[in-house]
Write an enzyme that holds these catalytic residues in place. Structure first.
Site, PDB file in Angstrom:
ATOM      1  N   ARG A 135     -24.282  33.056 -29.658  1.00 28.98           N
ATOM      2  CA  ARG A 135     -24.043  32.503 -28.320  1.00 28.98           C
ATOM      3  C   ARG A 135     -25.031  31.383 -27.980  1.00 28.98           C
ATOM      4  O   ARG A 135     -26.191  31.415 -28.392  1.00 28.98           O
ATOM      5  CB  ARG A 135     -24.092  33.631 -27.289  1.00 28.98           C
ATOM      6  CG  ARG A 135     -23.009  34.656 -27.574  1.00 28.98           C
ATOM      7  CD  ARG A 135     -22.990  35.772 -26.589  1.00 28.98           C
ATOM      8  NE  ARG A 135     -22.635  35.306 -25.255  1.00 28.98           N
ATOM      9  CZ  ARG A 135     -22.629  36.084 -24.187  1.00 28.98           C
ATOM     10  NH1 ARG A 135     -22.976  37.354 -24.293  1.00 28.98           N
ATOM     11  NH2 ARG A 135     -22.295  35.602 -23.013  1.00 28.98           N
ATOM     12  N   SER A 178     -22.909  29.025 -13.836  1.00 23.47           N
ATOM     13  CA  SER A 178     -23.361  30.210 -14.561  1.00 23.47           C
ATOM     14  C   SER A 178     -24.501  30.874 -13.816  1.00 23.47           C
ATOM     15  O   SER A 178     -25.556  30.268 -13.589  1.00 23.47           O
ATOM     16  CB  SER A 178     -23.831  29.805 -15.967  1.00 23.47           C
ATOM     17  OG  SER A 178     -24.698  30.786 -16.491  1.00 23.47           O
ATOM     18  N   ASP A 228     -15.530  37.605 -15.951  1.00 23.10           N
ATOM     19  CA  ASP A 228     -15.441  38.693 -16.937  1.00 23.10           C
ATOM     20  C   ASP A 228     -14.098  39.429 -16.878  1.00 23.10           C
ATOM     21  O   ASP A 228     -13.862  40.343 -17.669  1.00 23.10           O
ATOM     22  CB  ASP A 228     -16.589  39.694 -16.714  1.00 23.10           C
ATOM     23  CG  ASP A 228     -17.941  39.075 -17.041  1.00 23.10           C
ATOM     24  OD1 ASP A 228     -17.985  38.139 -17.862  1.00 23.10           O
ATOM     25  OD2 ASP A 228     -18.953  39.523 -16.461  1.00 23.10           O
TER      26      ASP A 228
HETATM   27  C1  S3P Z   1     -23.684  37.451 -15.533  1.00 20.45           C
HETATM   28  C2  S3P Z   1     -23.141  36.201 -15.436  1.00 20.45           C
HETATM   29  C3  S3P Z   1     -21.903  35.804 -16.127  1.00 20.45           C
HETATM   30  C4  S3P Z   1     -21.116  37.003 -16.643  1.00 20.45           C
HETATM   31  C5  S3P Z   1     -22.008  38.015 -17.290  1.00 20.45           C
HETATM   32  C6  S3P Z   1     -23.038  38.529 -16.298  1.00 20.45           C
HETATM   33  C7  S3P Z   1     -24.933  37.747 -14.800  1.00 20.45           C
HETATM   34  O1  S3P Z   1     -22.236  34.970 -17.227  1.00 20.45           O
HETATM   35  O2  S3P Z   1     -20.134  36.591 -17.558  1.00 20.45           O
HETATM   36  O3  S3P Z   1     -21.262  39.119 -17.772  1.00 20.45           O
HETATM   37  O4  S3P Z   1     -25.275  38.939 -14.638  1.00 20.45           O
HETATM   38  O5  S3P Z   1     -25.598  36.794 -14.381  1.00 20.45           O
HETATM   39  P1  S3P Z   1     -22.424  33.364 -17.062  1.00 20.45           P
HETATM   40  O6  S3P Z   1     -23.645  33.136 -16.252  1.00 20.45           O
HETATM   41  O7  S3P Z   1     -22.558  32.851 -18.470  1.00 20.45           O
HETATM   42  O8  S3P Z   1     -21.178  32.890 -16.388  1.00 20.45           O
END
Ligand code: S3P
Length: 456
Positions: free
Chosen positions: A137, A183, A336
């Site tokens: 990732r 994000s 998600d």
């Molecule tokens: C999360 C943010 C999201 C989500 C992940 C949990 C978090 O990811 O997909 O399961 O707890 O901040 P991204 O920040 O990459 O969108």
């Protein structure tokens, strides 16, 4: 009270296949485990506070236990005092110590990315690592702002992937950073780093992402300002070097986990179920909105505030769903939930178009490809057009195939839910990664009447 033996976040190497069978009407009431995002943040902010933070309802899943273990390796004292009940004795901002071993985040992008921001504020170095899914990732999105703040980065392969060693500077530079993607992980990493910088650190996002970090920082006494930015965005400003004061945290039930029994209740004929005390934070509620547009019968009962978040009991009944167009700007509030929405769309009548899903390609798996391959196995007509996923629902799903889950818990759970209502059983190649977010998924679904067989 006893100090807990923290698991390493690894699990059995051998894959464990599972099969979901067409089930009778689902009924009853369940409570899903605590929210994963809030659980990570409770441990991290508890570790940065001075004194003891009591947590109730913590999600005891592999991802969260990896974060607990990493916080302990950095000097915090983490204790489990009962089911979901934990205490964190923090060391204060800047007080982390260099860990003796690499920090292993297992499958967890959230743990790894948030803790990169956390360690930036202490003059220590730490090696971040994870399993083969996490090693694929992208981490550049976190390293870019941290480097601007003065953090030294050493990448093993030079491609922005784990393993990566970070070294926090003596004096961190506060920055204003506009995030290239909506994000919450990028936002949180920058804000957690900003805790260690003098002056104000500002994060701008064009689309608002989940706001648990901002809320919890304020709960711990930090000075955080949130202002609107453009049509859908936000500007978050944090004053650095506060003294974080421990405050009790009650973790609400995870809406992303609730999504699985929720969709099961909608697609299994005759079902009527209740999912209790689910967090309904608007920045996490895109799935509810979309399913309601599709004609889902979901009632929000007894809305109340618990632990600083609004929660409600969800009363769900089997529903005749119709296809809808899901706008790209809704993605951050349901990022998600697309795999399970694709399952709901498979049982709907008509086309569902889910727009703007590029971020799905960099989740625990390439979720766009994994969902499409799973739909093909289930006999659902679908296509990918650019970053959009199109599902042509006909009201019924043949089922019958085996889905490759690619170390991705949400792919595993989504296609097991599909198999509860498809004509033929649906098999997945490996259920073990469900333990990263929802360790009680199988028994909880069984309590509602779902038939899921796990090969031993
Ligand atoms: C999360 C943010 C999201 C989500 C992940 C949990 C978090 O990811 O997909 O399961 O707890 O901040 P991204 O920040 O990459 O969108």
């Amino acid at each position: 009270m006893s100090a807990v033996a923290l698991s390493s976040g690894d699990h059995a190497a051998a894959p464990s296949p599972a099969t979901a069978l067409r089930s009778g009407p689902l009924s009853g009431g369940v409570t899903v485990p605590g929210d994963k995002s809030v659980s990570h943040r409770a441990l991290i902010l508890g570790a940065l506070a001075i004194g003891e933070t009591p947590i109730t309802g913590l999600l005891e899943s592999e991802d969260v236990l990896s974060t607990a273990k990493a916080c302990a390796a950095l000097g915090a004292r983490i204790e489990r005092v009962g089911a979901g009940e934990w205490r964190v004795r923090g060391v204060g901002i800047g007080g982390l110590r260099t860990p003796e071993a690499p920090l292993d985040f297992g499958n967890s992008g959230t743990g790894a990315r948030l803790m990169m921001g956390m360690v930036a504020g202490s003059p220590i170095d730490a090696l971040f690592d994870g399993d083969s899914s996490l090693r694929r990732r992208p981490m550049r999105r976190i390293l870019d702002p941290l480097e601007k703040m003065g953090v030294s980065v050493a990448e093993a392969a030079g491609d922005g992937r784990l393993p990566i060693r970070l070294k926090g500077p003596r004096d961190l530079i506060p920055i204003t950073y506009e995030s290239p993607v909506a994000s919450a992980q990028i936002k949180s990493a920058v804000l957690l780093a900003g805790l260690g910088a003098p002056g104000e650190t500002t994060l701008i996002e064009r689309e608002a992402s989940r706001d648990h970090t901002e809320r919890m920082l304020a709960h711990f006494g930090a000075d955080v300002r949130v202002e609107p930015y453009g049509a859908h965005g936000r500007k978050v400003t944090l004053r650095g070097r506060p003294e974080l004061k421990p405050a009790p945290i009650a973790v609400p039930a995870d809406p992303s986990s609730a999504a699985f029994p929720l969709v099961a209740g909608l697609i299994v004929p005759g079902s009527a179920i209740t999912i209790k005390a689910v967090m309904t934070n608007p920045l996490r509620s895109g799935l509810l909105k979309t399913l309601k547009e599709m004609g889902a019968s979901i009632e929000l009962l007894c809305e109340r505030v618990e632990g600083g978040e609004v929660v409600a009991d969800l009363r769900v009944r089997h529903s005749a769903l119709t296809g809808v167009d899901v706008p790209a700007e809704r993605a951050p509030s349901m990022i998600d939930e697309y795999p399970i929405l694709a399952v709901a769309a498979s049982f709907a009548r008509g086309a569902t178009r889910m727009r703007g899903l590029s971020e799905l390609r960099v989740k625990e798996s390439d979720r766009l490809a994994a969902v499409a391959a799973g739909l093909a196995q289930a006999g659902v007509v679908h296509s990918i057009a650019g970053d959009d996923l199109l599902v042509e629902g006909s009201g019924a799903v043949p089922g019958g195939g085996t889905v490759a889950t690619h170390m991705d818990h949400r792919i595993a759970m989504s296609f097991l839910i599909l198999g509860l209502a498809s004509d033929k059983p649906m098999k997945i190649d490996d259920i073990s990664f469900v333990a990263t977010s929802f360790p009680t998924f199988v028994p909880l679904m069984a309590r509602l009447g779902a038939v899921i067989e796990v090969a031993s």
